[in-house]
Design a protein around this motif. Structure first.
Motif, PDB file in Angstrom:
ATOM      1  N   PRO A   1       0.966  -1.356   0.024  1.00 19.14           N
ATOM      2  CA  PRO A   1      -0.065  -0.212   0.077  1.00 19.14           C
ATOM      3  C   PRO A   1       0.820   1.332   0.023  1.00 19.14           C
ATOM      4  CG  PRO A   1      -0.057  -1.012   2.232  1.00 19.14           C
ATOM      5  CD  PRO A   1       0.812  -1.965   1.148  1.00 19.14           C
ATOM      6  N   VAL A   2       0.292   2.389  -0.458  1.00 19.95           N
ATOM      7  CA  VAL A   2       0.902   3.584  -0.578  1.00 19.95           C
ATOM      8  C   VAL A   2      -0.018   4.539  -0.059  1.00 19.95           C
ATOM      9  CG1 VAL A   2       1.809   5.646  -2.115  1.00 19.95           C
ATOM     10  CG2 VAL A   2       2.237   3.242  -2.512  1.00 19.95           C
ATOM     11  N   HIS A   3       0.432   5.761   1.000  1.00 16.98           N
ATOM     12  CA  HIS A   3      -0.608   6.470   1.396  1.00 16.98           C
ATOM     13  C   HIS A   3      -0.232   7.859   1.209  1.00 16.98           C
ATOM     14  CE1 HIS A   3      -1.382   2.862   4.100  1.00 16.98           C
ATOM     15  NE2 HIS A   3      -2.321   3.113   4.193  1.00 16.98           N
ATOM     16  N   CYS A   4      -1.355   8.883   1.289  1.00 11.53           N
ATOM     17  CA  CYS A   4      -0.916  10.371   1.081  1.00 11.53           C
ATOM     18  C   CYS A   4      -1.412  10.739   2.413  1.00 11.53           C
ATOM     19  CB  CYS A   4      -1.781  10.681  -0.098  1.00 11.53           C
ATOM     20  SG  CYS A   4      -1.377  12.474  -0.633  1.00 11.53           S
ATOM     21  N   ARG A   5      -0.738  11.822   2.967  1.00 16.02           N
ATOM     22  CA  ARG A   5      -1.037  12.412   3.963  1.00 16.02           C
ATOM     23  C   ARG A   5      -1.485  13.945   3.849  1.00 16.02           C
ATOM     24  NH1 ARG A   5       3.666  13.089   6.817  1.00 16.02           N
ATOM     25  NH2 ARG A   5       3.520  11.047   7.756  1.00 16.02           N
ATOM     26  N   LEU A   6      -2.970  14.410   4.008  1.00 16.41           N
ATOM     27  CA  LEU A   6      -3.403  15.393   3.722  1.00 16.41           C
ATOM     28  C   LEU A   6      -2.879  16.542   4.877  1.00 16.41           C
ATOM     29  CD1 LEU A   6      -7.132  14.658   2.819  1.00 16.41           C
ATOM     30  CD2 LEU A   6      -5.106  14.365   1.389  1.00 16.41           C
ATOM     31  N   PRO A   7      -3.244  17.627   4.212  1.00 20.78           N
ATOM     32  CA  PRO A   7      -2.523  18.823   5.177  1.00 20.78           C
ATOM     33  C   PRO A   7      -3.459  18.819   6.840  1.00 20.78           C
ATOM     34  CG  PRO A   7      -3.220  19.648   3.381  1.00 20.78           C
ATOM     35  CD  PRO A   7      -3.865  18.301   3.316  1.00 20.78           C
ATOM     36  N   ASP A   8      -2.631  19.173   7.855  1.00 19.32           N
ATOM     37  CA  ASP A   8      -3.016  19.261   9.173  1.00 19.32           C
ATOM     38  C   ASP A   8      -4.574  19.847   9.163  1.00 19.32           C
ATOM     39  OD1 ASP A   8      -0.642  18.048   9.876  1.00 19.32           O
ATOM     40  OD2 ASP A   8       0.087  19.626  10.727  1.00 19.32           O
ATOM     41  N   ALA A   9      -5.253  19.507  10.031  1.00 22.28           N
ATOM     42  CA  ALA A   9      -6.638  20.104  10.162  1.00 22.28           C
ATOM     43  C   ALA A   9      -6.199  21.170  10.826  1.00 22.28           C
ATOM     44  CB  ALA A   9      -7.479  19.118  11.069  1.00 22.28           C
ATOM     45  N   GLU A  10      -7.676  22.120  10.794  1.00 18.75           N
ATOM     46  CA  GLU A  10      -8.004  23.584  11.316  1.00 18.75           C
ATOM     47  C   GLU A  10      -7.684  23.606  12.807  1.00 18.75           C
ATOM     48  OE1 GLU A  10     -11.125  25.266   9.890  1.00 18.75           O
ATOM     49  OE2 GLU A  10     -10.640  25.401   8.036  1.00 18.75           O
ATOM     50  N   ASP A  11      -7.797  22.512  13.481  1.00 21.01           N
ATOM     51  CA  ASP A  11      -8.011  22.438  14.955  1.00 21.01           C
ATOM     52  C   ASP A  11      -6.430  22.067  15.563  1.00 21.01           C
ATOM     53  OD1 ASP A  11      -7.873  19.514  14.270  1.00 21.01           O
ATOM     54  OD2 ASP A  11      -9.456  19.148  15.487  1.00 21.01           O
ATOM     55  N   GLY A  12      -5.554  21.887  14.517  1.00 18.47           N
ATOM     56  CA  GLY A  12      -4.093  21.365  14.874  1.00 18.47           C
ATOM     57  C   GLY A  12      -3.873  20.014  14.799  1.00 18.47           C
ATOM     58  N   SER A  13      -4.787  19.164  14.818  1.00 22.43           N
ATOM     59  CA  SER A  13      -4.512  17.834  14.837  1.00 22.43           C
ATOM     60  C   SER A  13      -4.008  17.278  13.481  1.00 22.43           C
ATOM     61  CB  SER A  13      -5.906  17.080  14.860  1.00 22.43           C
ATOM     62  OG  SER A  13      -6.677  17.403  13.676  1.00 22.43           O
ATOM     63  N   ASP A  14      -3.165  16.197  13.386  1.00 20.53           N
ATOM     64  CA  ASP A  14      -2.318  15.946  12.107  1.00 20.53           C
ATOM     65  C   ASP A  14      -3.120  15.537  10.908  1.00 20.53           C
ATOM     66  OD1 ASP A  14      -0.005  15.988  13.745  1.00 20.53           O
ATOM     67  OD2 ASP A  14       0.020  13.771  14.381  1.00 20.53           O
ATOM     68  N   GLY A  15      -2.857  15.691   9.862  1.00 22.37           N
ATOM     69  CA  GLY A  15      -3.358  15.392   8.878  1.00 22.37           C
ATOM     70  C   GLY A  15      -3.840  14.104   8.575  1.00 22.37           C
ATOM     71  N   VAL A  16      -4.987  13.424   7.924  1.00 19.06           N
ATOM     72  CA  VAL A  16      -5.466  12.016   7.975  1.00 19.06           C
ATOM     73  C   VAL A  16      -4.605  11.573   6.807  1.00 19.06           C
ATOM     74  CG1 VAL A  16      -7.440  12.920   6.326  1.00 19.06           C
ATOM     75  CG2 VAL A  16      -7.332  10.446   7.589  1.00 19.06           C
ATOM     76  N   GLU A  17      -4.180  10.249   6.919  1.00 18.29           N
ATOM     77  CA  GLU A  17      -3.397   9.496   5.689  1.00 18.29           C
ATOM     78  C   GLU A  17      -4.824   8.602   4.874  1.00 18.29           C
ATOM     79  OE1 GLU A  17      -0.147   7.509   6.926  1.00 18.29           O
ATOM     80  OE2 GLU A  17       1.035   9.008   7.816  1.00 18.29           O
ATOM     81  N   LEU A  18      -4.656   8.985   3.569  1.00 15.23           N
ATOM     82  CA  LEU A  18      -5.562   8.118   2.920  1.00 15.23           C
ATOM     83  C   LEU A  18      -4.870   7.303   1.965  1.00 15.23           C
ATOM     84  CD1 LEU A  18      -8.018  10.924   1.783  1.00 15.23           C
ATOM     85  CD2 LEU A  18      -8.307   9.285   3.671  1.00 15.23           C
ATOM     86  N   ARG A  19      -5.593   5.995   1.505  1.00 14.73           N
ATOM     87  CA  ARG A  19      -4.522   5.070   0.897  1.00 14.73           C
ATOM     88  C   ARG A  19      -4.878   5.578  -0.555  1.00 14.73           C
ATOM     89  NH1 ARG A  19      -6.156  -0.215  -1.684  1.00 14.73           N
ATOM     90  NH2 ARG A  19      -8.100   0.112  -1.038  1.00 14.73           N
ATOM     91  N   VAL A  20      -3.588   5.268  -1.278  1.00 15.06           N
ATOM     92  CA  VAL A  20      -3.577   5.779  -2.778  1.00 15.06           C
ATOM     93  C   VAL A  20      -4.014   4.654  -3.646  1.00 15.06           C
ATOM     94  CG1 VAL A  20      -2.084   6.408  -4.431  1.00 15.06           C
ATOM     95  CG2 VAL A  20      -1.808   7.347  -2.254  1.00 15.06           C
ATOM     96  N   LEU A  21      -4.868   4.559  -4.502  1.00 12.02           N
ATOM     97  CA  LEU A  21      -5.628   3.521  -5.202  1.00 12.02           C
ATOM     98  C   LEU A  21      -4.792   3.469  -6.564  1.00 12.02           C
ATOM     99  CD1 LEU A  21      -9.467   4.090  -4.934  1.00 12.02           C
ATOM    100  CD2 LEU A  21      -8.083   2.445  -4.007  1.00 12.02           C
ATOM    101  N   ASP A  22      -4.369   4.474  -7.250  1.00 10.82           N
ATOM    102  CA  ASP A  22      -3.631   4.669  -8.571  1.00 10.82           C
ATOM    103  C   ASP A  22      -2.923   5.792  -8.379  1.00 10.82           C
ATOM    104  OD1 ASP A  22      -5.229   6.534  -9.839  1.00 10.82           O
ATOM    105  OD2 ASP A  22      -6.584   4.910 -10.283  1.00 10.82           O
ATOM    106  N   LEU A  23      -1.895   5.791  -9.372  1.00 12.71           N
ATOM    107  CA  LEU A  23      -0.818   6.700  -9.290  1.00 12.71           C
ATOM    108  C   LEU A  23      -0.175   6.969 -10.746  1.00 12.71           C
ATOM    109  CD1 LEU A  23       1.091   9.048  -7.801  1.00 12.71           C
ATOM    110  CD2 LEU A  23       2.656   6.875  -7.421  1.00 12.71           C
ATOM    111  N   SER A  24       0.175   8.248 -11.123  1.00  9.78           N
ATOM    112  CA  SER A  24       0.663   8.530 -12.441  1.00  9.78           C
ATOM    113  C   SER A  24       1.780   9.866 -12.214  1.00  9.78           C
ATOM    114  CB  SER A  24      -0.330   8.641 -13.348  1.00  9.78           C
ATOM    115  OG  SER A  24      -0.799   9.916 -13.471  1.00  9.78           O
ATOM    116  N   ALA A  25       2.351  10.081 -13.151  1.00  8.67           N
ATOM    117  CA  ALA A  25       3.140  11.620 -13.124  1.00  8.67           C
ATOM    118  C   ALA A  25       2.037  12.757 -13.115  1.00  8.67           C
ATOM    119  CB  ALA A  25       4.093  11.546 -14.372  1.00  8.67           C
ATOM    120  N   GLY A  26       0.939  12.603 -13.476  1.00  7.29           N
ATOM    121  CA  GLY A  26      -0.089  13.569 -13.502  1.00  7.29           C
ATOM    122  C   GLY A  26      -1.152  13.740 -12.271  1.00  7.29           C
ATOM    123  N   GLY A  27      -1.189  12.607 -11.577  1.00  6.41           N
ATOM    124  CA  GLY A  27      -1.984  12.646 -10.462  1.00  6.41           C
ATOM    125  C   GLY A  27      -2.265  11.349  -9.767  1.00  6.41           C
TER     126      GLY A  27
END
Length: 256
Positions: free
Chosen positions: A143-169
């Motif tokens: 699995p590959v994950h992507c961490r989103l920006p930290d939340a407005e309340d200061g908590s760490d950003g959530v990590e979501l699983r990456v389903l597919d990947l290319s050089a464009g997105g």
């Protein structure tokens, strides 16, 4: 911004920045061709009921000059919700190309003893995943994950699983109730590739929709594009894609 959001524009092809217009097919012959391909492939279609947040599986059973026939549901309450809907946002795939269209003014009919719904032929169909760059389906065991920006309340950003990947997105998987930001920009995210340094990049949302996994569990699929991807980050992504494909090819050769 998703052009099929409940509070979005009525035109099924108009998103906030026009980014999906080049994927749109409005010629009736093209619309019939794409919907007919779904019939031939017996493709599963996810229909999102608008207004509301309910989605259900269906299928395109037939297409003619001016109408489309959709499969009904075994549960009668859900059939009633379909009849009461202002419109349905229908999503499917053909050869990993996402097909999306909108139907409204459903009429209940009987088809070979089963419930079905007929609706006017959609005015447009969108093919969202035709790409100029190769897109890798991420192996479930690596699995590959992507961490989103930290939340407005200061908590760490959530990590979501990456389903597919290319050089464009890339495409992310989230729980059905995951709330996207009000704008199309996700901001500064961190891509976590195996055996590589974290890659900091800017992501914006190209589209999002509810899909069902093989076991029937609904999830939110978020298609994202890279914004101003730095050359070192692009090289790291391409190297990862090449490495995974090389490993996959080696396994296939050993299996022969």
């Amino acid at each position: 911004m998703d052009p099929f959001r409940e509070n979005g524009p009525v035109d099924a092809a108009a998103d906030g920045d026009g980014g999906e217009l080049r994927y749109e097919k409005r010629d009736p012959a093209d619309v019939r061709r794409l919907l007919g391909a779904l019939v031939s492939a017996r493709a599963l279609v996810t229909a999102q009921i608008v207004p509301g947040s309910i989605s259900c599986p269906t299928a395109v059973l037939a297409v003619d000059t001016g109408s489309v026939l959709l499969d009904g549901h075994p549960q009668e309450p859900l059939n009633q919700r379909l009849l009461q809907a202002h419109h349905l946002v229908c999503t499917s795939q053909l050869d990993r190309v996402q097909i999306r269209f909108r139907v409204q003014r459903l009429t209940r009919v009987e088809n070979d003893g089963y419930t079905a719904f007929v609706a006017p032929l959609p005015t447009a169909v969108i093919e969202l995943q035709r790409r100029e760059t190769y897109r890798l389906q991420i192996p479930p065991m690596q699995p590959v994950h992507c961490r989103l920006p930290d939340a407005e309340d200061g908590s760490d950003g959530v990590e979501l699983r990456v389903l597919d990947l290319s050089a464009g997105g890339l495409a992310l998987a989230a729980a059905e109730g995951f709330v996207l930001p009000g704008t199309s920009r996700l901001g500064t995210c961190t891509l976590l590739l195996p055996d590589a340094a974290p890659i900091v990049l800017e992501l914006s949302v190209a589209h999002s929709y509810i899909e069902h996994t093989r076991n029937g569990t609904p999830r939110l699929r978020i298609g994202c594009r890279f914004e101003r991807l730095p050359p070192p980050a692009e090289r790291a992504i391409q190297n990862y894609i090449f490495r995974v494909e090389r490993q996959r090819s080696a396994r296939e050769r050993r299996a022969v």
